[in-house]
Design an enzyme around this catalytic site. Sequence first.
Site, mmCIF file in Angstrom:
data_model
loop_
_atom_site.group_PDB
_atom_site.id
_atom_site.type_symbol
_atom_site.label_atom_id
_atom_site.label_comp_id
_atom_site.label_asym_id
_atom_site.label_seq_id
_atom_site.Cartn_x
_atom_site.Cartn_y
_atom_site.Cartn_z
ATOM 1 N N ASP A 183 0.840 -1.191 0.000
ATOM 2 C CA ASP A 183 0.000 0.000 0.000
ATOM 3 C C ASP A 183 0.881 1.249 0.000
ATOM 4 O OD1 ASP A 183 -1.942 1.877 0.257
ATOM 5 O OD2 ASP A 183 -2.820 1.081 2.106
ATOM 6 N N HIS A 185 -0.467 4.130 -0.240
ATOM 7 C CA HIS A 185 -1.287 5.022 0.588
ATOM 8 C C HIS A 185 -1.343 6.448 0.037
ATOM 9 C CE1 HIS A 185 -3.031 5.761 4.753
ATOM 10 N NE2 HIS A 185 -3.499 4.587 4.409
ATOM 11 N N GLU A 209 -1.201 -0.787 -4.090
ATOM 12 C CA GLU A 209 -2.420 -0.032 -3.812
ATOM 13 C C GLU A 209 -2.132 1.468 -3.757
ATOM 14 O OE1 GLU A 209 -5.455 0.300 -0.007
ATOM 15 O OE2 GLU A 209 -4.787 -1.694 -0.656
ATOM 16 N N GLU A 235 -10.337 3.274 -2.643
ATOM 17 C CA GLU A 235 -10.847 3.625 -1.321
ATOM 18 C C GLU A 235 -11.215 5.100 -1.213
ATOM 19 O OE1 GLU A 235 -7.561 4.122 1.898
ATOM 20 O OE2 GLU A 235 -6.788 2.676 0.453
ATOM 21 N N HIS A 285 -12.408 -2.475 -0.063
ATOM 22 C CA HIS A 285 -11.595 -1.881 0.997
ATOM 23 C C HIS A 285 -12.364 -1.966 2.308
ATOM 24 C CE1 HIS A 285 -10.022 1.769 3.204
ATOM 25 N NE2 HIS A 285 -8.884 1.234 2.803
#
Length: 382
Positions: A183, A185, A209, A235, A285
């Site tokens: 991730d 992020h 991700e 997400e 998610h």
Amino acid sequence: MKITKITTYRLPPRWMFLKIETDEGVVGWGEPVIEGRARTVEAAVHELSDYLIGQDPSRINDLWQVMYRAGFYRGGPILMSAIAGIDQALWDIKGKVLNAPVWQLMGGLVRDKIKAYSWVGGDRPADVIDGIKTLREIGFDTFKLNGCEELGLIDNSRAVDAAVNTVAQIREAFGNQIEFGLDFHGRVSAPMAKVLIKELEPYRPLFIEEPVLAEQAEYYPKLAAQTHIPLAAGERMFSRFDFKRVLEAGGISILQPDLSHAGGITECYKIAGMAEAYDVTLAPHCPLGPIALAACLHIDFVSYNAVLQEQSMGIHYNKGAELLDFVKNKEDFSMAGGFFKPLTKPGLGVEIDEAKVIEFSKNAPDWRNPLWRHEDNSVAEW
């Protein structure tokens, strides 16, 4: 049947539940929240209640359209999260009235189980490796971990090496006995994402991700063109209209709508169908609570392209409450070999311990995500 009351409960660690009551005594539960903005979403829920009190809860599609279209301004994380939790609760009521799980109302199962993955925290490779070992003992073989710490818009090779070193040590420790996603992020700029993805390719992560922030989605196809690693995102997209642009642009292999952020079951089922038409897989998610997870599972079991399900058991955010602490029927969420089975009780299939919810809501924390800064004191993406 008419809706008579909507109550919200902010809860640890960073969740919010809502309860919809009806004049016939049937109750539905939902989980509307934006992590770090729970009070704002709570206000939105109660604004929307003006459209709902006195209405027939079985008319889910009409109520959804009223909540979305009756206001001139629409979309975005706050409104869509409020709608999401209400939508979950309406489906919960419908299933209880008809004595069927939600997946049954949506056409029945397309699979008998769904693979779950577990988050692994830790800043040092040794901590991550220890965490994976512990989780493997209880049946997990698929994981997600942070792909990097904060990175500057253009950062040095030491920062890149630090991120790659963690991944290299994990792959060396476990070989092909595990799979893991990374991730980013949204911490990584497009120029640095190009560098980091290239360096990570030899270690064959399952996916990367949020390689860049959702508002930089024009880079998804450009990044995908330079790598064999599947890219994942979703997400921080909140409606099928957000996802439409990403699907049309290409580049994303795994779509990750959040059932508590993207309009709930009604909207995410449409998003799943859109993704299937583009040969894009689905991995909802869900670093949140049990109602959100239950909603995800119902979508997983009716969506052919669903491949993975995130869940928050043991996640480092869970301070003050764990995933199933407010659930009576914990056994229904048990996993075998890292797989969830369908929830079979009517509605969402979650029996909420309401007395415990009320008690814990009295001292709910106002969770905020950390504020990070770079070495020069400019704000960094968390």
